[in-house]
Design a protein around this motif. Structure first.
Motif, PDB file in Angstrom:
ATOM      1  N   ASN A   3       0.869  -1.133  -0.038  1.00  0.00           N
ATOM      2  CA  ASN A   3       0.123   0.044   0.127  1.00  0.00           C
ATOM      3  C   ASN A   3       0.728   1.249  -0.003  1.00  0.00           C
ATOM      4  N   ILE A   4       1.800   1.118  -0.667  1.00  0.00           N
ATOM      5  CA  ILE A   4       2.698   2.444  -0.829  1.00  0.00           C
ATOM      6  C   ILE A   4       2.692   3.014  -2.348  1.00  0.00           C
ATOM      7  N   VAL A   5       2.731   4.490  -1.920  1.00  0.00           N
ATOM      8  CA  VAL A   5       2.664   5.283  -3.505  1.00  0.00           C
ATOM      9  C   VAL A   5       4.058   5.995  -3.309  1.00  0.00           C
ATOM     10  N   ALA A  48       4.130  10.206  -9.766  1.00  0.00           N
ATOM     11  CA  ALA A  48       3.707   9.139  -8.562  1.00  0.00           C
ATOM     12  C   ALA A  48       3.612   7.806  -9.333  1.00  0.00           C
ATOM     13  N   VAL A  49       3.976   6.641  -8.559  1.00  0.00           N
ATOM     14  CA  VAL A  49       3.600   5.300  -9.000  1.00  0.00           C
ATOM     15  C   VAL A  49       3.017   4.469  -7.910  1.00  0.00           C
ATOM     16  N   ARG A  64      -3.369   2.195 -11.068  1.00  0.00           N
ATOM     17  CA  ARG A  64      -2.111   2.704 -11.025  1.00  0.00           C
ATOM     18  C   ARG A  64      -1.876   3.886 -11.845  1.00  0.00           C
ATOM     19  N   LYS A  65      -2.566   4.379 -12.523  1.00  0.00           N
ATOM     20  CA  LYS A  65      -2.442   5.653 -13.550  1.00  0.00           C
ATOM     21  C   LYS A  65      -2.621   6.918 -12.802  1.00  0.00           C
ATOM     22  N   ILE A  66      -1.635   7.375 -12.376  1.00  0.00           N
ATOM     23  CA  ILE A  66      -1.623   8.566 -11.503  1.00  0.00           C
ATOM     24  C   ILE A  66      -1.345   9.694 -12.362  1.00  0.00           C
ATOM     25  N   GLY A  67      -0.328   9.533 -13.144  1.00  0.00           N
ATOM     26  CA  GLY A  67       0.308  10.540 -14.241  1.00  0.00           C
ATOM     27  C   GLY A  67       1.625  11.360 -13.867  1.00  0.00           C
TER      28      GLY A  67
END
Length: 75
Positions: A3-5, A48-49, A64-67
């Motif tokens: 649960n890490i960004v 961010a990933v 997972r598509k933050i951009g």
């Protein structure tokens, strides 16, 4: 660890204080629009990933598509 960004930001100067140009005799000098070499603007890129998230039924709730975005420093 699931649960890490991961977030990363990087600042770049919009131009350099001194540039070297190699021009042909018929070429004009490039336009350098900075009024003061100590007041050069900056640009920030933020990325961010993260891992994809799924609900109990296996449907994707986060893809997972933050951009990646850019921001100009306020003047």
């Amino acid at each position: 660890m699931q649960n890490i960004v991961h977030i990363d930001e990087k600042w770049f100067n919009m131009t350099k204080k001194a540039k070297t140009y190699y021009l042909l005799p018929e070429e004009e000098d490039p336009l350098h629009t900075v009024q003061n070499k100590n007041n050069i603007g900056k640009v920030m890129f933020l990325a961010a990933v993260a891992r994809p998230r799924f609900d109990v039924q296996g449907n994707v709730t986060f893809s997972r598509k933050i951009g990646c975005c850019g921001k100009k420093e306020p003047e």
